[in-house]
Design a protein around this motif. Structure first.
Motif, PDB file in Angstrom:
ATOM      1  N   ASN A 151       0.836  -1.209   0.000  1.00  0.00           N
ATOM      2  CA  ASN A 151       0.000   0.000   0.000  1.00  0.00           C
ATOM      3  C   ASN A 151       0.868   1.256   0.000  1.00  0.00           C
ATOM      4  O   ASN A 151       0.578   2.229  -0.713  1.00  0.00           O
ATOM      5  CB  ASN A 151      -0.927   0.004   1.216  1.00  0.00           C
ATOM      6  CG  ASN A 151      -2.009  -1.058   1.107  1.00  0.00           C
ATOM      7  OD1 ASN A 151      -2.378  -1.482   0.004  1.00  0.00           O
ATOM      8  ND2 ASN A 151      -2.539  -1.487   2.240  1.00  0.00           N
ATOM      9  N   ASN A 152       1.931   1.222   0.801  1.00  0.00           N
ATOM     10  CA  ASN A 152       2.833   2.375   0.836  1.00  0.00           C
ATOM     11  C   ASN A 152       3.514   2.594  -0.501  1.00  0.00           C
ATOM     12  O   ASN A 152       3.661   3.731  -0.965  1.00  0.00           O
ATOM     13  CB  ASN A 152       3.896   2.184   1.929  1.00  0.00           C
ATOM     14  CG  ASN A 152       3.321   2.330   3.322  1.00  0.00           C
ATOM     15  OD1 ASN A 152       2.293   2.970   3.511  1.00  0.00           O
ATOM     16  ND2 ASN A 152       3.980   1.736   4.301  1.00  0.00           N
ATOM     17  N   ILE A 153       3.932   1.471  -1.135  1.00  0.00           N
ATOM     18  CA  ILE A 153       4.570   1.579  -2.453  1.00  0.00           C
ATOM     19  C   ILE A 153       3.594   2.147  -3.474  1.00  0.00           C
ATOM     20  O   ILE A 153       3.938   3.021  -4.287  1.00  0.00           O
ATOM     21  CB  ILE A 153       5.109   0.205  -2.905  1.00  0.00           C
ATOM     22  CG1 ILE A 153       6.293  -0.216  -2.023  1.00  0.00           C
ATOM     23  CG2 ILE A 153       5.539   0.245  -4.370  1.00  0.00           C
ATOM     24  CD1 ILE A 153       6.768  -1.629  -2.250  1.00  0.00           C
ATOM     25  N   ASN A 154       2.353   1.652  -3.432  1.00  0.00           N
ATOM     26  CA  ASN A 154       1.332   2.163  -4.359  1.00  0.00           C
ATOM     27  C   ASN A 154       1.080   3.649  -4.122  1.00  0.00           C
ATOM     28  O   ASN A 154       0.926   4.430  -5.083  1.00  0.00           O
ATOM     29  CB  ASN A 154       0.039   1.373  -4.211  1.00  0.00           C
ATOM     30  CG  ASN A 154       0.168  -0.047  -4.752  1.00  0.00           C
ATOM     31  OD1 ASN A 154       0.993  -0.307  -5.644  1.00  0.00           O
ATOM     32  ND2 ASN A 154      -0.623  -0.974  -4.231  1.00  0.00           N
ATOM     33  N   ASN A 155       1.023   4.033  -2.852  1.00  0.00           N
ATOM     34  CA  ASN A 155       0.821   5.455  -2.547  1.00  0.00           C
ATOM     35  C   ASN A 155       1.999   6.289  -3.039  1.00  0.00           C
ATOM     36  O   ASN A 155       1.816   7.398  -3.567  1.00  0.00           O
ATOM     37  CB  ASN A 155       0.646   5.650  -1.040  1.00  0.00           C
ATOM     38  CG  ASN A 155      -0.683   5.116  -0.540  1.00  0.00           C
ATOM     39  OD1 ASN A 155      -1.658   5.060  -1.290  1.00  0.00           O
ATOM     40  ND2 ASN A 155      -0.733   4.719   0.725  1.00  0.00           N
ATOM     41  N   LEU A 156       3.218   5.737  -2.863  1.00  0.00           N
ATOM     42  CA  LEU A 156       4.397   6.456  -3.353  1.00  0.00           C
ATOM     43  C   LEU A 156       4.393   6.567  -4.877  1.00  0.00           C
ATOM     44  O   LEU A 156       4.800   7.593  -5.436  1.00  0.00           O
ATOM     45  CB  LEU A 156       5.669   5.748  -2.880  1.00  0.00           C
ATOM     46  CG  LEU A 156       5.978   5.841  -1.380  1.00  0.00           C
ATOM     47  CD1 LEU A 156       7.168   4.958  -1.023  1.00  0.00           C
ATOM     48  CD2 LEU A 156       6.259   7.281  -0.976  1.00  0.00           C
ATOM     49  N   LYS A 157       3.935   5.483  -5.539  1.00  0.00           N
ATOM     50  CA  LYS A 157       3.840   5.526  -7.009  1.00  0.00           C
ATOM     51  C   LYS A 157       2.861   6.606  -7.451  1.00  0.00           C
ATOM     52  O   LYS A 157       3.124   7.362  -8.398  1.00  0.00           O
ATOM     53  CB  LYS A 157       3.404   4.163  -7.539  1.00  0.00           C
ATOM     54  CG  LYS A 157       4.489   3.096  -7.481  1.00  0.00           C
ATOM     55  CD  LYS A 157       3.941   1.712  -7.765  1.00  0.00           C
ATOM     56  CE  LYS A 157       3.352   1.591  -9.156  1.00  0.00           C
ATOM     57  NZ  LYS A 157       2.883   0.210  -9.426  1.00  0.00           N
ATOM     58  N   ILE A 158       1.726   6.676  -6.751  1.00  0.00           N
ATOM     59  CA  ILE A 158       0.735   7.693  -7.091  1.00  0.00           C
ATOM     60  C   ILE A 158       1.311   9.092  -6.881  1.00  0.00           C
ATOM     61  O   ILE A 158       1.193   9.978  -7.737  1.00  0.00           O
ATOM     62  CB  ILE A 158      -0.548   7.496  -6.247  1.00  0.00           C
ATOM     63  CG1 ILE A 158      -1.235   6.185  -6.646  1.00  0.00           C
ATOM     64  CG2 ILE A 158      -1.492   8.676  -6.408  1.00  0.00           C
ATOM     65  CD1 ILE A 158      -2.385   5.798  -5.724  1.00  0.00           C
ATOM     66  N   ARG A 159       1.960   9.269  -5.724  1.00  0.00           N
ATOM     67  CA  ARG A 159       2.545  10.583  -5.438  1.00  0.00           C
ATOM     68  C   ARG A 159       3.655  10.926  -6.428  1.00  0.00           C
ATOM     69  O   ARG A 159       3.799  12.086  -6.851  1.00  0.00           O
ATOM     70  CB  ARG A 159       3.092  10.595  -4.015  1.00  0.00           C
ATOM     71  CG  ARG A 159       2.014  10.584  -2.945  1.00  0.00           C
ATOM     72  CD  ARG A 159       2.584  10.382  -1.569  1.00  0.00           C
ATOM     73  NE  ARG A 159       3.552  11.403  -1.227  1.00  0.00           N
ATOM     74  CZ  ARG A 159       4.302  11.391  -0.135  1.00  0.00           C
ATOM     75  NH1 ARG A 159       4.211  10.366   0.718  1.00  0.00           N
ATOM     76  NH2 ARG A 159       5.151  12.367   0.109  1.00  0.00           N
ATOM     77  N   LEU A 160       4.452   9.892  -6.816  1.00  0.00           N
ATOM     78  CA  LEU A 160       5.526  10.126  -7.776  1.00  0.00           C
ATOM     79  C   LEU A 160       4.960  10.522  -9.135  1.00  0.00           C
ATOM     80  O   LEU A 160       5.452  11.465  -9.778  1.00  0.00           O
ATOM     81  CB  LEU A 160       6.391   8.872  -7.901  1.00  0.00           C
ATOM     82  CG  LEU A 160       7.567   8.958  -8.884  1.00  0.00           C
ATOM     83  CD1 LEU A 160       8.533  10.054  -8.460  1.00  0.00           C
ATOM     84  CD2 LEU A 160       8.305   7.621  -8.953  1.00  0.00           C
TER      85      LEU A 160
END
Length: 421
Positions: free
Chosen positions: A269-278
């Motif tokens: 979930n954190n990686i997905n959130n980081l991908k979205i933010r990136l």
């Protein structure tokens, strides 16, 4: 007549003073069985301690009750330490309990508290020595029994939460004779396996079962271990010396596994959130650069490039005009200075300058003539010398000596035949 009769309060105070001043009652050690226990909302505990034939009321104030390592209930066999005094309101004597441990294992608790105090003074529990548990470990070691619920719970929890993590078991005795030495041996062995985290512990049991984790050698092995260590001994209410010296204490073996590894679902979930933010950051940057590029493309200078040249040309003309003005001004100033020089009186009358110099020279000559010794000789004076030295006193002349006399038009030698003073 009534003066010999005491009040109840007076006799009660008298008896209380007797209790409080009796050295034998200031520190009392009692053992017995708890009955009629009541936990007050203030944190105080009220109960009785009894044996086969007698009973004494007891109170344990909240400040002491907070230090209990177990929860007393009716029927608990206990060892208590406190003082005996009188409660004036009821006139009953009671024990004020400072410490309480379960009977049957009192010696173990005493040994536990002593070692805890000694190691604490030595600094083994200090926070400054605690190592940080890594957030994402690759390899976790476990020192515990190879059979039993503890290792099963640890492995299942790690595989469920973070299946890519490698778990290495170091099978060890965890109770009975030889357990403490086996635990120390496996802790030292684990340091050779490039571990990120080490879990040391076992499942629940009695204090005797958990005792190897209260041994000094085990505590020192955990403290000296270079691997960040989590203690996981017994249940949540169980505390051992290993818990105090480890870098982190877990309430249960399962809790230790949860502390040792992250939850892969949370990581994803954190990686997905980081991908979205990136992606949002990249898109925002691209959009900003597009707007910036459009502003450049639409700028007046880009659409009309000659305007830049015209501006520079106009500025050059201004600079040339300013330079010409400066040159003309410089020329006029120089011309004016030249006219002033040309009109100078001395330049137009150079003989005046010559005459002035002649007059100055004549004055200097006259001054020199005044101090010239030859001019003095012209007035009839002479200069007498002997051995190239001027004779200024008759005392410097000897009889029959030769002297030189200089006049203004010549000189002659003479011999001294007489000296008159």
């Amino acid at each position: 007549m009534n003066s010999k009769y005491l009040s109840v309060s007076a006799i009660t105070r008298y008896l209380k003073a007797k209790f409080d001043n009796d050295d034998n009652l200031r520190l009392v050690f009692l053992k017995g069985e708890i009955s009629n226990i009541k936990y007050h909302t203030t944190g105080h505990i009220y109960f009785s301690i009894k044996d086969e034939t007698s009973k004494i009321n007891a109170i344990m104030f909240s400040s002491s009750a907070k230090k209990l390592l177990f929860k007393p209930v009716d029927g608990s066999k206990v060892l208590v330490t406190g003082r005996i005094s009188l409660y004036e309101a009821t006139g009953a004597y009671q024990i004020y309990v400072d410490e309480m441990i379960e009977d049957g294992i009192g010696n173990l608790y005493i040994a536990f508290e002593k070692l805890k105090q000694d190691l604490s003074k030595e600094g083994l529990f200090d926070q400054k020595y605690k190592k940080q548990i890594p957030k994402i470990p690759d390899r976790v070691g476990v020192v515990t029994a190879s059979t039993g619920a503890a290792i099963k719970d640890i492995i299942s929890t790690i595989k469920r939460r973070y299946p890519i993590c490698e778990v290495i078991l170091f099978p060890s005795l965890v109770q009975g004779d030889g357990a403490k030495d086996d635990i120390v041996k496996n802790i030292k062995l684990a340091e050779n396996y490039n571990l990120d985290v080490l879990i040391v512990g076992r499942g629940g049991g009695s204090i005797e079962d958990l005792w190897p984790f209260n041994e000094e050698c085990v505590a020192r092995a955990i403290f000296e271990c270079k691997i960040p260590t989590i203690s996981a001994v017994g249940h949540e209410i169980d505390f051992t010396i290993a818990d105090y010296v480890a870098d982190m204490r877990a309430p249960t073996p399962t809790g230790a596994a949860e502390m040792a590894v992250p939850n892969i679902t949370d990581l994803i979930n954190n990686i997905n959130n980081l991908k979205i933010r990136l992606n949002e950051a990249i898109n925002s940057k691209i959009n900003y650069q597009k707007l910036y590029l459009d502003s450049i493309k639409n700028s007046y200078a880009i659409k009309n490039p000659l305007i830049m040249y015209e501006n520079k040309k106009q500025k050059l003309d201004i600079l040339i005009d300013n330079l010409n003005k400066m040159l003309i001004k410089k020329y006029e100033n120089s011309k004016h200075k030249l006219e002033l020089l040309k009109s100078n009186y001395i330049l137009n009358n150079p003989s005046m300058l010559y005459k002035e110099k002649i007059n100055k020279l004549s004055n200097l000559i006259e001054k020199l003539e005044l101090i010239n010794p030859l001019g003095v000789l012209k007035r009839g004076y002479s200069l007498t010398m002997q051995d190239n030295k001027i004779i200024s006193s008759i005392n410097n002349i000897k009889l029959n000596s030769n002297i030189l006399v200089k006049l203004h038009d010549g000189e002659f030698e003479a011999n001294v035949i007489d000296i008159k003073k």
